[in-house]
Design a protein around this motif. Structure first.
Motif, short mmCIF file in Angstrom:
data_model
loop_
_atom_site.label_atom_id
_atom_site.label_comp_id
_atom_site.label_asym_id
_atom_site.label_seq_id
_atom_site.Cartn_x
_atom_site.Cartn_y
_atom_site.Cartn_z
N UNK A 86 -29.87 -16.72 78.90
CA UNK A 86 -30.37 -16.32 80.23
C UNK A 86 -29.48 -15.27 80.87
N UNK A 87 -30.07 -14.45 81.73
CA UNK A 87 -29.33 -13.50 82.56
C UNK A 87 -29.88 -13.65 83.97
N UNK A 88 -29.18 -14.43 84.79
CA UNK A 88 -29.71 -14.77 86.11
C UNK A 88 -28.75 -14.46 87.25
N UNK A 89 -27.50 -14.10 86.95
CA UNK A 89 -26.54 -13.90 88.02
C UNK A 89 -25.42 -13.00 87.55
N UNK A 90 -24.68 -12.39 88.48
CA UNK A 90 -23.52 -11.58 88.10
C UNK A 90 -22.57 -12.38 87.22
N UNK A 91 -22.04 -11.72 86.20
CA UNK A 91 -21.18 -12.39 85.25
C UNK A 91 -21.89 -12.71 83.95
N UNK A 92 -23.23 -12.82 84.00
CA UNK A 92 -23.99 -13.03 82.77
C UNK A 92 -24.01 -11.75 81.95
N UNK A 93 -24.05 -11.90 80.64
CA UNK A 93 -24.08 -10.74 79.76
C UNK A 93 -25.31 -9.88 80.06
N UNK A 94 -25.09 -8.58 80.27
CA UNK A 94 -26.18 -7.66 80.56
C UNK A 94 -26.30 -7.30 82.03
N UNK A 95 -25.64 -8.07 82.93
CA UNK A 95 -25.70 -7.74 84.35
C UNK A 95 -24.96 -6.43 84.59
N UNK A 96 -25.44 -5.62 85.55
CA UNK A 96 -24.92 -4.26 85.69
C UNK A 96 -23.75 -4.10 86.64
N UNK A 97 -23.27 -5.17 87.24
CA UNK A 97 -22.14 -5.07 88.16
C UNK A 97 -21.39 -6.40 88.16
N UNK A 98 -20.04 -6.36 88.25
CA UNK A 98 -19.27 -7.60 88.23
C UNK A 98 -19.54 -8.45 89.47
N UNK A 99 -19.29 -9.75 89.38
CA UNK A 99 -19.45 -10.60 90.56
C UNK A 99 -18.50 -10.16 91.68
N UNK A 100 -18.94 -10.27 92.91
CA UNK A 100 -18.07 -9.97 94.04
C UNK A 100 -16.99 -11.03 94.13
N UNK A 101 -15.76 -10.58 94.43
CA UNK A 101 -14.67 -11.53 94.59
C UNK A 101 -14.77 -12.23 95.95
N UNK A 102 -14.03 -13.31 96.10
CA UNK A 102 -14.02 -14.03 97.37
C UNK A 102 -13.54 -13.12 98.50
N UNK A 103 -12.54 -12.26 98.20
CA UNK A 103 -12.05 -11.34 99.22
C UNK A 103 -13.09 -10.33 99.64
N UNK A 104 -13.84 -9.81 98.67
CA UNK A 104 -14.90 -8.84 98.99
C UNK A 104 -16.01 -9.48 99.81
N UNK A 105 -16.34 -10.71 99.49
CA UNK A 105 -17.38 -11.40 100.25
C UNK A 105 -16.90 -11.69 101.66
N UNK A 106 -15.64 -12.09 101.82
CA UNK A 106 -15.10 -12.34 103.15
C UNK A 106 -15.07 -11.07 103.99
N UNK A 107 -14.75 -9.94 103.34
CA UNK A 107 -14.80 -8.67 104.04
C UNK A 107 -16.20 -8.37 104.54
N UNK A 108 -17.19 -8.68 103.72
CA UNK A 108 -18.58 -8.48 104.14
C UNK A 108 -18.93 -9.39 105.31
N UNK A 109 -18.54 -10.67 105.23
CA UNK A 109 -18.86 -11.59 106.31
C UNK A 109 -18.25 -11.15 107.64
N UNK A 110 -16.99 -10.66 107.58
CA UNK A 110 -16.35 -10.17 108.81
C UNK A 110 -17.10 -8.98 109.38
#
Length: 286
Positions: free
Chosen positions: A188-212
């Motif tokens: 399966x390819x359903x989320x970032x991190x799965x083989x074939x996904x085109x961008x790495x998963x966002x880190x916790x720091x990047x997500x927190x920056x977005x939330x702020x």
């Protein structure tokens, strides 16, 4: 009239061992539709017992590119002839019988067929369009296959029934690849991190920056008050966390937030400006 698409010989042992048998098919178009269903699932060993009309242009037209399956089809005069060299015979049946017979669902039928194919040929038998297989024909089968369709409307088109069984055979075959060195097609390819996904998963720091950035934007446009937060931010966090964003998605969303702030005449923070710069860089890479 149709010209043969390929040699009748095949080196596909799995294909050779498992055969689809159609008994007294009355409409040649259904034979073509069955050939298409088989080829969709990687099968091509078709046997026809006393068909009303075959070969003809209607069957080839309905095959939609599976003419090679029809070219290789075996036409025989009786079910006994079609299954004489088989070590396992399974027949599809939609109704109960006075004498109980071993009945299995399609996934179990596929597993049994593939396992038995290691020691000999296996026949999967389908009956006539209007009334299926006779009791005598079903008694020649080791198992009956029952497709659990809607009991209020259980009758399946012949090609549909064949497609269901061939699909289960295909799934069992693909799952068996997991035991070898080949990469399975079912990964399966359903989320970032799965083989074939085109961008790495966002880190916790990047997500927190977005939330702020997100919360500040809501404050800037007078949609949210920090002194009376209620559950807005918690619920929005839950929404975005559930999405499991990748890095590109986070950067795109931050670019949207910056555009909202700009349209509202609000100067973003240094942190937001850094996010905008990263977003511009990513847009340039797309």
């Amino acid at each position: 009239m149709h010209e043969p698409a390929l040699s009748p010989e095949s080196n596909d042992s799995f294909n050779d061992q498992i055969r689809i048998v159609l008994v007294e098919t009355s409409h040649s178009g259904n034979i073509g539709a069955v050939a298409r269903a088989m080829k969709n699932m990687g099968l091509g060993n078709l046997w026809l017992v006393n068909p009303a009309s075959f070969p003809d242009e209607t069957s080839y037209a309905r095959s939609a590119g599976a003419s090679d399956v029809l070219d290789r089809a075996h036409v025989v005069s009786s079910l006994d002839e079609a299954v004489a060299d088989c070590v396992m015979v399974m027949g599809t049946s939609a109704r109960g019988r006075k004498v109980p017979w071993p009945v299995i669902p399609p996934p179990d039928a596929a597993a049994t067929a593939v396992q038995q194919a290691e020691s000999g040929k296996v026949a999967l038998v389908f009956g006539r369009e209007n009334h299926g297989l006779s009791n005598e024909e079903l008694q020649r089968c080791h198992y009956h296959i029952h497709i659990p369709s809607n009991p209020d409307y259980s009758s399946l088109n012949l090609a549909m029934a064949v497609q269901v069984i061939c699909y289960e055979l295909r799934m069992f075959y693909l799952k068996s690849l997991e035991e070898g060195e080949s990469r399975p097609y079912l990964q399966p390819m359903v989320a970032p991190g799965d083989e074939g996904w085109d961008s790495p998963p966002a880190t916790a720091g990047e997500v927190e920056g977005f939330f702020g950035h997100f919360e500040q934007t809501l404050v800037d446009v007078n949609f949210h008050r920090r002194d009376n937060p209620r559950h807005l931010i918690a619920r929005m966090r839950r929404l975005f966390q559930r999405a499991r964003m990748d890095q590109m998605e986070v950067n795109i969303l931050r670019g949207v937030l910056s555009s909202i702030q700009k349209a509202a005449g609000i100067q973003g923070s240094k942190e937001q400006s850094a996010g905008n710069a990263q977003d511009s860089q990513n847009k340039g890479q797309e």
